[in-house]
Design an enzyme around this catalytic site. Sequence first.
Site, PDB file in Angstrom:
ATOM      1  N   HIS A  85      39.968  25.903  37.338  1.00 44.16           N
ATOM      2  CA  HIS A  85      40.398  27.296  37.562  1.00 44.16           C
ATOM      3  C   HIS A  85      41.582  27.356  38.533  1.00 44.16           C
ATOM      4  O   HIS A  85      41.370  27.320  39.750  1.00 44.16           O
ATOM      5  CB  HIS A  85      39.227  28.115  38.120  1.00 44.16           C
ATOM      6  CG  HIS A  85      38.182  28.396  37.089  1.00 44.16           C
ATOM      7  ND1 HIS A  85      38.212  29.516  36.298  1.00 44.16           N
ATOM      8  CD2 HIS A  85      37.108  27.674  36.697  1.00 44.16           C
ATOM      9  CE1 HIS A  85      37.188  29.494  35.461  1.00 44.16           C
ATOM     10  NE2 HIS A  85      36.494  28.383  35.681  1.00 44.16           N
TER      11      HIS A  85
ATOM     12  N   SER B 145      41.135  61.990  49.851  1.00 49.30           N
ATOM     13  CA  SER B 145      39.838  61.613  50.418  1.00 49.30           C
ATOM     14  C   SER B 145      40.003  61.011  51.802  1.00 49.30           C
ATOM     15  O   SER B 145      39.021  60.724  52.477  1.00 49.30           O
ATOM     16  CB  SER B 145      39.192  60.575  49.515  1.00 49.30           C
ATOM     17  OG  SER B 145      39.943  59.372  49.577  1.00 49.30           O
ATOM     18  N   GLY B 146      41.247  60.769  52.202  1.00 50.77           N
ATOM     19  CA  GLY B 146      41.454  60.052  53.462  1.00 50.77           C
ATOM     20  C   GLY B 146      41.624  58.563  53.199  1.00 50.77           C
ATOM     21  O   GLY B 146      42.037  57.815  54.074  1.00 50.77           O
ATOM     22  N   GLY B 147      41.286  58.128  51.993  1.00 50.65           N
ATOM     23  CA  GLY B 147      41.385  56.705  51.650  1.00 50.65           C
ATOM     24  C   GLY B 147      42.805  56.308  51.267  1.00 50.65           C
ATOM     25  O   GLY B 147      43.674  57.164  51.079  1.00 50.65           O
ATOM     26  N   VAL B 148      43.001  54.995  51.146  1.00 49.15           N
ATOM     27  CA  VAL B 148      44.351  54.470  50.875  1.00 49.15           C
ATOM     28  C   VAL B 148      44.882  54.948  49.522  1.00 49.15           C
ATOM     29  O   VAL B 148      46.026  55.381  49.412  1.00 49.15           O
ATOM     30  CB  VAL B 148      44.339  52.916  50.831  1.00 49.15           C
ATOM     31  CG1 VAL B 148      45.753  52.369  50.803  1.00 49.15           C
ATOM     32  CG2 VAL B 148      43.560  52.351  51.968  1.00 49.15           C
ATOM     33  N   ASP B 149      44.038  54.857  48.487  1.00 45.53           N
ATOM     34  CA  ASP B 149      44.545  55.106  47.131  1.00 45.53           C
ATOM     35  C   ASP B 149      45.040  56.543  46.964  1.00 45.53           C
ATOM     36  O   ASP B 149      46.155  56.776  46.505  1.00 45.53           O
ATOM     37  CB  ASP B 149      43.462  54.807  46.086  1.00 45.53           C
ATOM     38  CG  ASP B 149      42.931  53.392  46.201  1.00 45.53           C
ATOM     39  OD1 ASP B 149      43.597  52.573  46.858  1.00 45.53           O
ATOM     40  OD2 ASP B 149      41.846  53.109  45.662  1.00 45.53           O
TER      41      ASP B 149
ATOM     42  N   GLU C  82      43.248  29.847  39.366  1.00 41.52           N
ATOM     43  CA  GLU C  82      43.327  31.131  40.069  1.00 41.52           C
ATOM     44  C   GLU C  82      42.512  31.155  41.354  1.00 41.52           C
ATOM     45  O   GLU C  82      42.694  32.050  42.170  1.00 41.52           O
ATOM     46  CB  GLU C  82      42.871  32.269  39.126  1.00 41.52           C
ATOM     47  CG  GLU C  82      41.388  32.308  38.761  1.00 41.52           C
ATOM     48  CD  GLU C  82      41.014  31.352  37.618  1.00 41.52           C
ATOM     49  OE1 GLU C  82      41.791  30.421  37.341  1.00 41.52           O
ATOM     50  OE2 GLU C  82      39.931  31.538  37.022  1.00 41.52           O
TER      51      GLU C  82
ATOM     52  N   SER D  70      45.846  58.619  49.269  1.00 42.85           N
ATOM     53  CA  SER D  70      46.937  58.910  50.209  1.00 42.85           C
ATOM     54  C   SER D  70      48.265  58.376  49.678  1.00 42.85           C
ATOM     55  O   SER D  70      49.286  59.057  49.727  1.00 42.85           O
ATOM     56  CB  SER D  70      46.655  58.283  51.578  1.00 42.85           C
ATOM     57  OG  SER D  70      45.437  58.761  52.080  1.00 42.85           O
TER      58      SER D  70
ATOM     59  N   CYS E 147      39.687  27.060  31.378  1.00 47.01           N
ATOM     60  CA  CYS E 147      38.259  26.775  31.201  1.00 47.01           C
ATOM     61  C   CYS E 147      37.815  27.110  29.769  1.00 47.01           C
ATOM     62  O   CYS E 147      38.261  26.482  28.830  1.00 47.01           O
ATOM     63  CB  CYS E 147      37.461  27.512  32.272  1.00 47.01           C
ATOM     64  SG  CYS E 147      35.766  26.930  32.381  1.00 47.01           S
TER      65      CYS E 147
END
Length: 507
Positions: A167, A221-225, A169, A227, A79
């Site tokens: 585009h 934090s219990g979150g994915v990242d 993507e 962990s 683009c």
Amino acid sequence: MQQKIIILDFGSQTTQLIGRRVRELNTFCEILPYNKFPREDKNVIGVILSGSPMSVYDKEAFKIKVSELRGKYPILGICYGAQLISYEGGGRVEPCGKREYGRARLEYVDKQCPLFKGFEDGSQVWMSHGDTITALPKGFKCTASTDDVKYAGFQCEDEEIYGVQFHPEVFHTTQGTELLRNFVVNICGSRQDWSAAAFVETTVKELREQLGEDRVILGLSGGVDSSVCAALLHRAIGQRLTCIFVDHGMLRKNEFADVMKEYEGLGLNVIGVNASKKFFRELAGITEPERKRKIIGAGFIDVFDAEAQKITDAKWLAQGTIYPDRIESLNITGRTIKSHHNVGGLPEKMNLKLCEPLKWLFKDEVRRVGHQLQMPEKLINRHPFPGPGLAVRILGDITPEKVHVLQEADDIFIKGLHKWNLYDKVWQAGVILLPVKSVGVMGDERTYERAVALRAVTSTDAMTADWARLPYDFMAEVSNEIINNVQGVNRVCYDISSKPPSTIEWE
Ligand code: XMP
């Protein structure tokens, strides 16, 4: 050598998407601001110039000298990127009259062009542009056209330079992945060796070298990242990693105990700290959303810091920062909508070195690394959850009683999503406790109680989101269950706003 594609960002909303598509081709890439090309980097095998909301004629338009890259790497302009290549090379770019937005078909495709290998006539593409190329530079030829756009694709006849007005993507360009594969693999020569397994192997080795015998602290934090970050570090340095999990009192129902159990199952060395009293005390009477966030952020740092001080020989602080958290994106408006940084300032305050092993990964890649590390599905597939927790889902002031009501309603909603097999189909979901009461009737009694809103969204990166089209029967069941079982709630609504213009959380 770690081959990489550089994506120069000219401010398009879909730049991150280009990055994700390239990664899906098992090829490492970096997204950098348009003017930060890494000249010294020997591992670059190709360059992609992104789109932009600007016109090459805008006075403040982001521009680079494409000529400085020419001859050194294969280049693909998308683009605005294509317009810039054309404009810089002596071609002509003009306003379309009206912005062209939406689906189009390639009426002509040059199948000899390596970029369009495997393309079919009539292939659908996605357009979004206000300017168009009306003449190509000398030595360039047209490789694709639509009814409205003569130069929908072009290439330089004797250099590896390509441009597309559409585009590739975005999902609506049906052969977009093929086009990017043609560029990344066939033209740039990617070995396609970037995978979760390769990432784990090299990162574990690098972490061992980087950390030596040092001790590391990590906030869970219990979150994915966080962990996955912990599991990766655990693989690298075992018990020299100490994790701290702070309960600020505004987690989901049973979350603290459940997640602690999961972590212990992984063999992690975790210290759980229940600090809810402190947070409830400091939040009492506070209604302003940004103040709530600041109080929780600062309180979290205090509690974490006090615990971390006890580990006197720690040298590093690990964080589960991921790539989208760091991309120096070109925010054209220059405004921050909400402050999401939960623990900003923590490393400086603690005088620890920072270790961020996931800093190059997108969310889906973090999940793949989690699988590679054989983490439980339950931890890997968890929905994102805001750092300040239910505090930003209770509109108005926060009390333990309100948190309890919300936890119960939220638990019914989330369990329902699992039961109906909908949990993995939405990006995230939760309940918001509204600061309004309404009249109802239960048995023969008039009630005057709280209303809650259910929120469930679909998204790929939380930058944009749409409200999830959940089945009516499911909503009916959840609503009944909440009203019948959660004392203090007599009305359930469903939030049907998308982001933008709304946000996912209400505060
Ligand atoms: P919004 O509400 O801005 O949220 O559309 C986008 C994503 O970010 C999460 N979120 C947060 N995460 N600390 C976090 O770690 C925060 O303060 C915070 N606020 C929002 C939100 O849940 C969504 O996934």
